[in-house]
Design an enzyme around this catalytic site. Structure first.
Site, PDB file in Angstrom:
ATOM      1  N   LYS A   1      61.171  84.555   5.367  1.00 25.15           N
ATOM      2  CA  LYS A   1      62.143  85.246   6.224  1.00 25.15           C
ATOM      3  C   LYS A   1      62.722  86.467   5.525  1.00 25.15           C
ATOM      4  O   LYS A   1      63.017  87.473   6.164  1.00 25.15           O
ATOM      5  CB  LYS A   1      63.283  84.300   6.610  1.00 25.15           C
ATOM      6  CG  LYS A   1      62.852  83.112   7.454  1.00 25.15           C
ATOM      7  CD  LYS A   1      62.726  83.464   8.920  1.00 25.15           C
ATOM      8  CE  LYS A   1      62.406  82.216   9.730  1.00 25.15           C
ATOM      9  NZ  LYS A   1      62.303  82.460  11.158  1.00 25.15           N
TER      10      LYS A   1
ATOM     11  N   LYS B   1      48.575  81.723  14.303  1.00 25.72           N
ATOM     12  CA  LYS B   1      49.150  80.609  15.047  1.00 25.72           C
ATOM     13  C   LYS B   1      49.769  81.130  16.349  1.00 25.72           C
ATOM     14  O   LYS B   1      50.389  82.189  16.369  1.00 25.72           O
ATOM     15  CB  LYS B   1      50.236  79.968  14.173  1.00 25.72           C
ATOM     16  CG  LYS B   1      50.816  78.686  14.704  1.00 25.72           C
ATOM     17  CD  LYS B   1      51.761  78.081  13.666  1.00 25.72           C
ATOM     18  CE  LYS B   1      52.604  76.977  14.293  1.00 25.72           C
ATOM     19  NZ  LYS B   1      53.516  76.363  13.319  1.00 25.72           N
TER      20      LYS B   1
ATOM     21  N   LYS C   1      55.304  82.950  20.267  1.00 29.21           N
ATOM     22  CA  LYS C   1      55.935  83.837  21.235  1.00 29.21           C
ATOM     23  C   LYS C   1      56.248  85.201  20.626  1.00 29.21           C
ATOM     24  O   LYS C   1      56.055  86.228  21.267  1.00 29.21           O
ATOM     25  CB  LYS C   1      57.231  83.188  21.737  1.00 29.21           C
ATOM     26  CG  LYS C   1      57.893  83.922  22.886  1.00 29.21           C
ATOM     27  CD  LYS C   1      59.038  83.091  23.452  1.00 29.21           C
ATOM     28  CE  LYS C   1      59.602  83.758  24.696  1.00 29.21           C
ATOM     29  NZ  LYS C   1      60.469  82.839  25.449  1.00 29.21           N
TER      30      LYS C   1
END
Length: 339
Positions: free
Chosen positions: A128, A208, A211
């Site tokens: 992140k 993968k 969204k």
RNA sequence: AGGCGCGUAGCUCAAUUUGGCAGAGCUCUGGUCUCCAAAACCAGUGGUUGUCGGUUCGAGUCCGGCCGCGCCUGCCA
């Protein structure tokens, strides 16, 4: 809060001999094919074998989503999706994390037994930091502590996760061990239950399904949308001509057929021998996906048009868990020297 | 709280020095090509230049306030 000896949290209102399972799911909105095959299908299956608690983790989502309207919408969409796909409030407990604020208090308490270095080593934290370098908030760092709190506040012993999540659960176990070592045996160490959930690749055939990347197949979408998404899938990049033999092992379309029919071996054979073409296989897949999810899609559209029904289920779930969460906190308060 | 720096397309950045038509690559969309998709080639979409005000004939560029992010120095329960 009354000063008293720790009540036994074993007296669950969901009195049950079944082991308690806990799993959190991010409120990412309407679920797509990867969500269902990778996680939701297992949730549905496990609700009959375990005392299953499923939590839509909106506190966790705040580490990346800062738009309140969007978060609330996605939380409701996720809830409606899960119910549409078969989570049954009669067989499991579904609730929204922020409806049980005890999670955050326990996270704070657990944070005081958790070395910073454990958190800084977490792969997702590092990831992140790279992905959103302008928003490295403390929630991102302390995320695994809240995750541990989510699980142990209900003293869940079983956590269904994909194998890629094993590291996170290991951190939860270490935090639990650190707490138990300092304050005495309190929490059971949660055990990972590895499900055979496949990692579902997106329409690009490489990453993968996600969204945020935009490579999804939207199972609650209109049939035309699903057809368009399936037709846009990357297949075997070596198979250029119709007469070239295909390689089902590396073709994402073929891989997805595993989940939509017992005859996938036969379909693969057609690809290998060039008896069928990619278009044939894609059209078949699209129609099978559409047919398979048609009933769930109908339920979803019904639920999302009547948000009160969804909210009622969520409120009932949170209410059912309240005594458990409060009992655990009372026990922890007593052990840690809080009033 | 103070000092310094930064904020431009979905992403990475240019244009700021010297005020003068807001641009490129990637992504995305469309076309050609393929059974489709990918790759390759061609074309196109995409902007409240963080925000509010000021100076100016003219501001992405200069000035001030605010918001956000980073680094540094402090303060504090």
């Amino acid at each position: 809060m009354a000063l008293e000896l720790a009540p036994s949290p074993a007296l669950a209102p969901l009195a049950s001999e079944r082991p308690r399972a806990f799993s959190g799911i991010q409120p990412s909105g309407i679920v797509h094919l990867g969500n269902d095959l990778g996680a939701v299908r297992n949730y549905v299956r496990l609700q009959y074998d375990y005392d299953a608690i499923y939590c839509i983790v909106d506190y966790h989502a705040l580490t990346t989503t800062h738009d309140g309207t969007l978060l609330r919408e996605r939380t409701r969409e996720m809830a409606a999706s899960l119910l549409a796909l078969g989570l049954d409030p009669e067989h499991c407990t579904l609730f929204v994390q922020s409806d049980r604020p005890e999670h955050t208090e326990l996270a704070w308490l657990l944070a005081t037994v958790t070395p910073v270095s454990w958190l800084e080593r977490t792969p997702t934290y590092k990831e992140k930091k790279l992905n959103q370098p302008d928003d490295v908030n403390h929630g991102l760092l302390t995320y695994p502590v809240l995750q541990a709190a989510d699980i142990v506040i209900y003293k869940a012993t079983v956590v269904p996760v994909g194998r890629d999540q094993a590291a996170h659960l290991e951190l939860s176990r270490e935090i639990v061990r650190a707490f138990n070592a300092r304050y005495g045996p309190t929490f059971p160490e949660p055990q990972a239950v590895f499900t055979d959930a496949p990692v579902v690749l997106g329409t690009d055939g490489v990453r993968k399904m996600s969204k945020s990347i935009g490579n999804t197949i939207d199972i609650f979408g209109a049939p035309e949308l699903i057809r368009k998404q399936v037709m846009s899938m990357v297949t075997d990049t070596k198979r250029i001509l119709r007469t070239d033999p295909g390689r089902p092992a590396v073709c994402n379309v073929c891989q997805l057929h595993r989940h939509f029919g017992a005859d996938y071996e036969e379909i693969w054979d057609g690809e290998r021998t060039a008896r069928t073409g990619c278009v044939d296989t894609k059209k078949l897949l699209a129609e099978r996906i559409i047919a398979y999810y048609a009933p769930a899609r109908e339920r979803y559209l019904e639920l999302i048009s009547k948000p009160a029904m969804v909210d009622e289920v969520l409120a009932a779930g949170a209410a059912r868990l309240k005594p458990l969460a409060e009992a655990t906190l009372a026990e922890v308060h007593a052990k840690m020297g809080l009033r």
